[in-house]
Design an enzyme around this catalytic site. Structure first.
Site, PDB file in Angstrom:
ATOM      1  N   ASP A   1       0.869  -1.187   0.000  1.00 20.26           N
ATOM      2  CA  ASP A   1       0.000   0.000   0.000  1.00 20.26           C
ATOM      3  C   ASP A   1       0.898   1.225   0.000  1.00 20.26           C
ATOM      4  OD1 ASP A   1      -1.875   2.028   0.422  1.00 20.26           O
ATOM      5  OD2 ASP A   1      -3.094   0.812   1.776  1.00 20.26           O
TER       6      ASP A   1
ATOM      7  N   ARG B   1      -0.151   4.433  -0.312  1.00 17.59           N
ATOM      8  CA  ARG B   1      -0.869   5.670  -0.022  1.00 17.59           C
ATOM      9  C   ARG B   1      -0.283   6.398   1.181  1.00 17.59           C
ATOM     10  NH1 ARG B   1      -6.851   3.284   0.257  1.00 17.59           N
ATOM     11  NH2 ARG B   1      -5.637   1.639   1.301  1.00 17.59           N
TER      12      ARG B   1
END
Length: 357
Positions: free
Chosen positions: A289, A291
């Site tokens: 991930d 983000r």
């Protein structure tokens, strides 16, 4: 132009250069790396960049593991840099096959490949980070100690990603299905290619707002993809916020967990080959991930909200918001039924990324 603005501007130019297949250089603490992106370049540009055929191939540790190089390098995060020694038979076509795991089943590797020590670790890591920001494969031909027309530093990339530079651009009334009293607020920085959006629903009443951090998903939000739960989550979040009395939907331009639309579709192609969503991302050479929810914290600050009730199943969102100074008074579950197309995806999120269903 301030020094920070100039640094962010330089990174924006470098991202544009990568997407056009132009070389850039990164000056790190251990030295300089000239970089030519594999995905957007071609044999002629490679010949111009590296006429002697000595440029190594910079990949990520995640991709190196797929190429069975983990026994040659210490274990590292999937998005850490690994340098592959250039061999005479690694031409542009082979470099493309080495870079893109979609071709693994149709173009078996000829090997053996040799991982070399990359002395310019900071520059190499920054190169892979720049690739992610540009939405291209994290793979470069590299020449140590060589300059380029456009040069930047890791600090320049930090400045480009600094959430504190985000400002409100405009706002307007926007009735939406499920919340006709909504207001839309747009946020951006001068160099940002896309705008983040907040949808304010209801009237503040002194309580922490119910907040949903929703990452952009073109396939799910717009096209109604059944491979994920993004579209139904967004719709359900609007209705949940409305029912709560007041709250905010933050629509973040972080497609594919931060790797961009094209790389997300590459991950979909790998899922078609049998890999789950976690392994697909790491085989592409990205973190599970990528983000950064600091931008969400900045948006909430600009909206005057420093304490929220967070509508999420993802404990990482809670942790990142709190690390950025936003108090999470409550985590509110956001659970929707699975369908035959996304059941494995949801199980992977539960079992491998810690989502709390």
């Amino acid at each position: 132009m301030s020094a920070e603005s100039a640094a962010a501007h330089k990174t924006a130019l470098a991202i544009d250069a990568l997407r056009r297949g132009w070389p850039v250089a990164i000056n790190g603490a251990e030295g300089t790396l000239a970089l030519l992106p594999v995905e957007t370049s071609d044999p002629e540009r490679l010949a111009s960049f590296d006429p002697t055929g000595r440029a190594g191939l910079l990949l990520s540790a995640g991709r190196a593991a797929t190429l069975k190089l983990t026994n040659q390098r210490d274990a590292a995060a999937p998005d850490a840099p690994v340098l592959i020694e250039r061999a005479p038979w690694i031409d542009f076509a082979m470099a493309t096959a080495l870079s893109d795991p979609q071709f693994d089943l149709t173009m078996p590797m000829k090997g053996p490949f040799r991982a070399q020590c990359l002395s310019e670790q900071e520059a190499g890591g920054s190169a892979l980070r720049l690739a992610r920001l540009g939405g291209v494969l994290p793979a470069f031909f590299v020449l140590p100690g060589v300059s380029a027309a456009l040069e930047l530093t890791p600090h320049d990339i930090d400045a480009h990603e600094d959430a504190a530079r985000l400002t409100i651009a405009t706002r307007a009334h926007l009735p939406v299905a499920g919340a006709e009293d909504a207001e839309i607020v747009a946020f951006r920085t001068p160099e940002m290619p896309g705008e983040h959006i907040a949808l304010l629903i209801g009237t503040p009443d002194g309580r922490p707002p119910l907040v949903r951090l929703h990452s952009e998903c073109l396939t799910g939000d717009v096209l109604g993809s059944l491979k994920c739960d993004c579209g139904p989550q967004l719709d359900a979040a609007i209705h949940a916020v409305k029912a709560s009395g007041w709250g905010i939907i933050l629509y973040l331009r972080q497609e594919g967990r931060g790797i961009g639309l094209i790389n997300k579709l590459r991950a979909y192609a790998l899922q078609d080959q049998g890999f789950d969503t976690v392994d697909a991302n790491t085989r592409l050479g990205f973190a599970v991930d990528s983000r950064n929810f600091a931008v969400a914290a900045r948006m909430l600050e600009l909206l005057g909200q420093r304490s929220v009730r967070l509508l999420t199943n993802n404990p990482e969102k809670v942790a990142q918001l709190e690390a950025a100074g936003i108090a999470v008074a409550e985590r509110v579950p956001h659970i929707l039924p699975a369908n035959p197309h996304n059941a494995r995806y949801l199980a992977t999120k539960r079992d491998r990324t810690g989502h709390q269903f």
